[in-house]
Design a protein around this motif. Structure first.
Motif, PDB file in Angstrom:
ATOM      1  N   GLN A 247     -50.772  -2.243  -1.055  1.00 56.03           N
ATOM      2  CA  GLN A 247     -50.747  -2.965   0.221  1.00 56.03           C
ATOM      3  C   GLN A 247     -50.179  -4.359   0.046  1.00 56.03           C
ATOM      4  OE1 GLN A 247     -54.970  -2.568   1.039  1.00 56.03           O
ATOM      5  NE2 GLN A 247     -54.575  -1.061   2.649  1.00 56.03           N
ATOM      6  N   LEU A 248     -50.529  -5.026  -1.047  1.00 56.94           N
ATOM      7  CA  LEU A 248     -50.011  -6.371  -1.295  1.00 56.94           C
ATOM      8  C   LEU A 248     -48.505  -6.345  -1.510  1.00 56.94           C
ATOM      9  CD1 LEU A 248     -50.500  -9.374  -1.780  1.00 56.94           C
ATOM     10  CD2 LEU A 248     -50.994  -8.853  -4.182  1.00 56.94           C
ATOM     11  N   LEU A 249     -48.013  -5.371  -2.291  1.00 51.83           N
ATOM     12  CA  LEU A 249     -46.572  -5.257  -2.523  1.00 51.83           C
ATOM     13  C   LEU A 249     -45.837  -4.930  -1.227  1.00 51.83           C
ATOM     14  CD1 LEU A 249     -46.437  -3.334  -5.939  1.00 51.83           C
ATOM     15  CD2 LEU A 249     -45.974  -5.755  -5.514  1.00 51.83           C
ATOM     16  N   ALA A 250     -46.430  -4.051  -0.403  1.00 50.99           N
ATOM     17  CA  ALA A 250     -45.820  -3.722   0.890  1.00 50.99           C
ATOM     18  C   ALA A 250     -45.736  -4.957   1.773  1.00 50.99           C
ATOM     19  CB  ALA A 250     -46.632  -2.628   1.580  1.00 50.99           C
ATOM     20  N   THR A 251     -46.768  -5.791   1.731  1.00 49.87           N
ATOM     21  CA  THR A 251     -46.769  -7.032   2.518  1.00 49.87           C
ATOM     22  C   THR A 251     -45.651  -7.968   2.072  1.00 49.87           C
ATOM     23  OG1 THR A 251     -49.175  -6.851   2.784  1.00 49.87           O
ATOM     24  CG2 THR A 251     -48.179  -8.998   3.223  1.00 49.87           C
ATOM     25  N   ILE A 252     -45.487  -8.107   0.761  1.00 52.83           N
ATOM     26  CA  ILE A 252     -44.434  -8.980   0.229  1.00 52.83           C
ATOM     27  C   ILE A 252     -43.051  -8.463   0.623  1.00 52.83           C
ATOM     28  CG2 ILE A 252     -43.371  -9.843  -1.894  1.00 52.83           C
ATOM     29  CD1 ILE A 252     -46.180  -9.798  -3.150  1.00 52.83           C
ATOM     30  N   ILE A 253     -42.861  -7.137   0.562  1.00 54.76           N
ATOM     31  CA  ILE A 253     -41.570  -6.540   0.921  1.00 54.76           C
ATOM     32  C   ILE A 253     -41.259  -6.775   2.401  1.00 54.76           C
ATOM     33  CG2 ILE A 253     -40.351  -4.347   1.209  1.00 54.76           C
ATOM     34  CD1 ILE A 253     -41.775  -3.386  -1.351  1.00 54.76           C
ATOM     35  N   VAL A 254     -42.275  -6.589   3.267  1.00 49.67           N
ATOM     36  CA  VAL A 254     -42.070  -6.813   4.701  1.00 49.67           C
ATOM     37  C   VAL A 254     -41.711  -8.276   4.963  1.00 49.67           C
ATOM     38  CG1 VAL A 254     -43.200  -6.839   6.956  1.00 49.67           C
ATOM     39  CG2 VAL A 254     -43.514  -4.895   5.440  1.00 49.67           C
ATOM     40  N   PHE A 255     -42.389  -9.202   4.275  1.00 52.85           N
ATOM     41  CA  PHE A 255     -42.049 -10.625   4.401  1.00 52.85           C
ATOM     42  C   PHE A 255     -40.573 -10.841   4.085  1.00 52.85           C
ATOM     43  CE2 PHE A 255     -46.341 -11.839   4.987  1.00 52.85           C
ATOM     44  CZ  PHE A 255     -46.364 -13.194   5.291  1.00 52.85           C
ATOM     45  N   GLY A 256     -40.118 -10.258   2.978  1.00 56.30           N
ATOM     46  CA  GLY A 256     -38.725 -10.433   2.566  1.00 56.30           C
ATOM     47  C   GLY A 256     -37.740  -9.835   3.553  1.00 56.30           C
ATOM     48  N   VAL A 257     -38.042  -8.637   4.073  1.00 56.54           N
ATOM     49  CA  VAL A 257     -37.144  -7.973   5.026  1.00 56.54           C
ATOM     50  C   VAL A 257     -37.013  -8.794   6.307  1.00 56.54           C
ATOM     51  CG1 VAL A 257     -36.871  -5.951   6.510  1.00 56.54           C
ATOM     52  CG2 VAL A 257     -37.530  -5.657   4.118  1.00 56.54           C
ATOM     53  N   VAL A 258     -38.134  -9.297   6.825  1.00 57.51           N
ATOM     54  CA  VAL A 258     -38.094 -10.075   8.069  1.00 57.51           C
ATOM     55  C   VAL A 258     -37.309 -11.368   7.871  1.00 57.51           C
ATOM     56  CG1 VAL A 258     -39.476 -11.264   9.814  1.00 57.51           C
ATOM     57  CG2 VAL A 258     -40.263  -9.088   8.884  1.00 57.51           C
TER      58      VAL A 258
END
Length: 475
Positions: A247-258
């Motif tokens: 979940q933490l890695l998914a959160t970081i990836i979403v931050f980067g994509v946005v």
């Protein structure tokens, strides 16, 4: 309509008694703006940790559970109402202004002061109304058990905290700080929740032994204490009862994509029609309406949840009520979750596993979110004054024309780009929110999108005011 009978003039008798932050007499230096913003944030964070005096219990089902992060509220504290009153008041007046119901000329100082006073007055009334509803509906215990004195004290605490938030937001918006208090408090609340889920030191007994709640601390603890490192690694990334590293890695990836998508824009070349000079550009971003579509969609969903939960608790066997939504508590908690009706299809799947189990619900939810965000994005450009007609009017007032086109062609060219950018940007934000929810990010996908877009907006404000990035004056 003459000024003597304008609706906004009814606010004049309240102007001497409504608290107000005076406008700074000179421009506040950038470093002082940072200090005032930090002080405002500190006051908000302190109030969000101070429990309300006199409550008996606030552990029952929370009807605003799905919107807490978005409302910058914290249950059972002075920040119970969060920014709900001021955000609702602001949206009401923007809608009234957008549909030309209010006869207000914001270029006039007197009208501008009336408008701001009216917004604050409505926000204070909403504070009082929402606080009264909270107390009298038993959110903090049965009113009969609390007593009239304690009920009144609880209402006064919530209203006082709401007024403080209103004044903090006004202080920042009048130039003492950066941006608005609403954006600052929402972003800080979301980031606080994500940080807590990543680094919380609280321990829980999960049946496999004692584990830390925070994903990062739990990851380190499991690797150090388990003999079977492969099993420890698997549990750290995929444990279901507590936040995990996936979940933490998914959160970081979403931050980067946005953040990456924030850079997508169409640059319209513009020049001055009054004087010769170099060409500038007017950027039309992919996220033209920023995070507003997902906020409106989230507000709509949460209001449906609140109404549905309230009706279902009183009339559980009514057919119409059951069509809106049926509710049951989650295993191990008192928090209600939709299990049927319209609310069930508006509620996001909590993981990819949940999405696969019920593909029809998942499909309906995806279509609903994307369509709602596209609709609200197109609606917002008309309400907020950023439609093609409004932008072309700004061009005319500032003496700007689109390079290669006559002055009267600006509206036609902007109409080709702005509605498309608004609708497609809204769809992209909706799709990102859905993907974030399916990936099980720390916090809802909606909350993460709001946090990233808000933080990015603050970065742009800081870059512009701090002199880091030169920008054209008309931006």
């Amino acid at each position: 309509m003459s000024k003597s009978v304008r609706f906004i003039d009814l606010v004049k008798p309240f102007m001497p008694i409504i608290p107000e932050v005076s406008t700074p007499e000179r421009k506040v230096p950038f470093d002082q703006k940072i200090i005032w913003s930090a002080v405002s944030l500190l006051i908000y964070l302190v109030m969000s940790q101070i429990p309300l005096y006199g409550i008996m219990s606030s552990d029952n089902a929370d009807p605003l559970y799905w919107l807490r992060m978005m409302l910058a509220s914290n249950r059972g504290t002075l920040m119970e109402l969060g920014i709900t009153p001021i955000m609702t008041s602001g949206m009401v007046f923007q809608i009234l202004g957008g549909i030309k119901v209010l006869d207000v000329n914001l270029d006039l100082r007197s009208d501008r002061e009336l408008y701001q006073t009216a917004q604050k007055l409505l926000a204070i009334i909403l504070c009082f109304g929402q606080a009264t509803v909270y107390v009298l509906t038993g959110a903090y215990g049965p009113p009969a058990s609390l007593g009239a004195g304690v009920c009144l004290l609880l209402i006064l605490q919530l209203v006082f905290a709401g007024i403080i938030v209103i004044l903090l937001d006004e202080m920042l918006q009048k130039g003492y700080g950066l941006g608005s208090g609403i954006s600052l408090f929402i972003a800080s609340n979301i980031c606080e929740q994500i940080f807590w889920k990543a680094f919380s030191p609280i321990t829980h007994n999960t049946g496999r032994g004692t584990e830390f709640e925070g994903a990062v601390i739990g990851f380190i603890h499991l690797l150090l204490t388990r003999r079977n490192k492969a099993k420890a690694l698997y549990d750290a990334f995929y444990r279901s009862t507590l936040p995990n590293m996936s979940q933490l890695l998914a959160t970081i990836i979403v931050f980067g994509v946005v953040i990456y998508l924030q850079g997508f824009r169409v640059e319209l070349p513009v020049r001055s029609s009054r004087a010769r000079g170099p060409y500038g550009s007017y950027p039309i971003r992919l996220f033209y309406t920023s995070n507003m579509p997902i906020m409106l969609q989230s507000a709509l969903t949460s209001n449906v949840f609140i109404i549905s939960q309230t009706l279902f608790s009183r009339f559980p066997n009514n057919l119409f009520v059951r069509l809106i939504g049926t509710w049951d508590s989650r295993p191990g908690t008192a928090q209600l979750s939709a299990v049927g009706g319209l609310a069930y299809y508006m509620q996001p799947p909590l993981s990819i596993h949940d999405a696969v189990i019920d593909p029809i619900k998942t499909f309906v939810y995806i279509v609903f979110v994307i369509a709602a965000c596209a609709f609200f994005s197109n609606l917002w450009i008309d309400i907020s004054g950023s439609s093609p007609r409004d932008v072309s009017k700004q061009f005319k007032e500032q003496g700007l024309v689109i390079a290669g086109y006559r002055e009267n062609m600006a509206y036609k060219e902007l109409k080709k780009v702005i509605p498309t950018a608004a609708a497609f940007g809204g769809m992209c934000i909706g799709a990102l929110s859905v993907v974030s929810d399916l990936c099980g990010t720390l916090g809802s996908g909606t909350a993460i999108l709001v946090a990233v877009t808000t933080i990015y907006g603050y970065f742009e404000i800081a870059a512009k005011e701090g002199g880091g990035v030169p920008m054209p004056d008309f931006l």
